[in-house]
Scaffold this motif. Structure first.
Motif, short mmCIF file in Angstrom:
data_model
loop_
_atom_site.label_atom_id
_atom_site.label_comp_id
_atom_site.label_asym_id
_atom_site.label_seq_id
_atom_site.Cartn_x
_atom_site.Cartn_y
_atom_site.Cartn_z
N HIS A 10 0.83 -1.20 0.00
CA HIS A 10 0.00 0.00 0.00
C HIS A 10 0.88 1.26 0.00
O HIS A 10 0.56 2.25 -0.69
N LEU A 11 1.97 1.24 0.74
CA LEU A 11 2.88 2.39 0.77
C LEU A 11 3.48 2.64 -0.60
O LEU A 11 3.53 3.78 -1.07
N ILE A 12 3.91 1.57 -1.27
CA ILE A 12 4.50 1.71 -2.61
C ILE A 12 3.45 2.26 -3.58
O ILE A 12 3.73 3.17 -4.38
N GLY A 13 2.23 1.72 -3.52
CA GLY A 13 1.17 2.21 -4.40
C GLY A 13 0.81 3.67 -4.13
O GLY A 13 0.60 4.46 -5.06
N SER A 14 0.80 4.06 -2.87
CA SER A 14 0.50 5.44 -2.52
C SER A 14 1.59 6.38 -3.01
O SER A 14 1.31 7.48 -3.49
N ALA A 15 2.85 5.94 -2.90
CA ALA A 15 3.95 6.78 -3.39
C ALA A 15 3.86 6.94 -4.90
O ALA A 15 4.09 8.04 -5.43
N GLN A 16 3.52 5.87 -5.64
CA GLN A 16 3.39 5.96 -7.09
C GLN A 16 2.24 6.90 -7.48
O GLN A 16 2.38 7.72 -8.38
N ILE A 17 1.13 6.78 -6.78
CA ILE A 17 -0.01 7.66 -7.08
C ILE A 17 0.34 9.11 -6.78
O ILE A 17 -0.01 10.02 -7.55
N SER A 18 1.06 9.37 -5.69
CA SER A 18 1.43 10.75 -5.38
C SER A 18 2.41 11.30 -6.40
O SER A 18 2.33 12.48 -6.77
N ASP A 19 3.33 10.47 -6.90
CA ASP A 19 4.25 10.92 -7.96
C ASP A 19 3.47 11.25 -9.24
O ASP A 19 3.74 12.27 -9.89
N ASP A 20 2.52 10.40 -9.60
CA ASP A 20 1.71 10.67 -10.80
C ASP A 20 0.88 11.94 -10.63
O ASP A 20 0.77 12.74 -11.56
N THR A 21 0.33 12.12 -9.44
CA THR A 21 -0.46 13.32 -9.18
C THR A 21 0.40 14.57 -9.27
O THR A 21 0.01 15.58 -9.86
N LYS A 22 1.59 14.50 -8.70
CA LYS A 22 2.50 15.65 -8.75
C LYS A 22 2.91 15.95 -10.18
O LYS A 22 3.00 17.11 -10.59
N LEU A 23 3.14 14.91 -10.97
CA LEU A 23 3.50 15.10 -12.37
C LEU A 23 2.37 15.79 -13.12
O LEU A 23 2.60 16.72 -13.91
N MET A 24 1.14 15.38 -12.88
CA MET A 24 0.02 15.99 -13.58
C MET A 24 -0.24 17.43 -13.11
O MET A 24 -0.59 18.29 -13.91
N VAL A 25 -0.07 17.68 -11.82
CA VAL A 25 -0.31 19.03 -11.30
C VAL A 25 0.76 20.00 -11.79
O VAL A 25 0.47 21.15 -12.13
N ASP A 26 2.01 19.54 -11.82
CA ASP A 26 3.11 20.41 -12.21
C ASP A 26 3.31 20.49 -13.73
O ASP A 26 4.21 21.21 -14.19
N ALA A 27 2.54 19.77 -14.49
CA ALA A 27 2.72 19.76 -15.95
C ALA A 27 2.39 21.13 -16.53
O ALA A 27 1.42 21.77 -16.14
N LYS A 28 3.22 21.56 -17.46
CA LYS A 28 3.02 22.84 -18.13
C LYS A 28 3.20 22.63 -19.63
O LYS A 28 3.97 21.76 -20.05
N PRO A 29 2.52 23.40 -20.42
CA PRO A 29 2.73 23.27 -21.86
C PRO A 29 4.14 23.77 -22.22
O PRO A 29 4.75 24.54 -21.47
#
Length: 158
Positions: free
Chosen positions: A103-122
């Motif tokens: 669960h910890l590994i899955g949560s870390a992966q989801i948080s990395d994906d979320t951060k990538l999507m939030v910080d994405a810029k054109p």
């Protein structure tokens, strides 16, 4: 106030001038003695107040059971059949550690994906006001040693 007393107060106030307020109050408080001749009888039937009712019997049995439990119960470190049964039916701690780690590994992966999507810029696009200037530069009046080559610049027309 009764009608007779009211009539007496109007007709003969001179007779009563000698009576004090205390005497009149005492007389008025006992004016209705005819209601006090009856005695009040409670018709409810009450059970006798004894300690052999089912409530007290159960309380005494519970108290004896609690005292016996604390006296004869095994110490926390002792092995007993109840503790053995509970430990045999429980899931080992290693299983819960593995599930928690996954669960910890899955949560870390989801948080990395979320951060990538939030910080994405054109991608950065430089827009110039007059892009035709790249085609209008003069090859003359350039300082020595500096040669600007704009051959690979492609001007997009919007």
């Amino acid at each position: 106030m009764s009608l007779a007393r009211a009539a007496g107060a109007v007709v003969g106030p001179s007779k009563r001038a000698g009576t004090t307020l205390l005497q009149r109050r005492a007389a008025s408080s006992h004016a209705h003695d005819e209601h006090h001749h009856e005695e009040y009888h409670d018709t409810n039937v009450y059970e006798p107040e004894v300690f052999n009712t089912p409530f007290w019997r159960r309380a005494a049995i519970a108290a004896v059971g609690i005292v016996a439990f604390y006296k004869y119960a095994p110490a926390p470190g002792d092995e007993n059949p109840i503790a053995k049964y509970i430990s045999s039916t429980m899931t080992p701690a290693k299983v819960y550690q593995d599930v928690s780690f996954k669960h910890l590994i899955g949560s870390a992966q989801i948080s990395d994906d979320t951060k990538l999507m939030v910080d994405a810029k054109p991608p950065v696009v430089h827009r110039y006001r007059y892009p035709q200037r790249f085609e209008q530069y003069s090859p003359h009046l350039q300082p020595v040693g500096i040669k600007v080559s704009v051959g690979d610049v492609v001007v997009k027309r919007d």
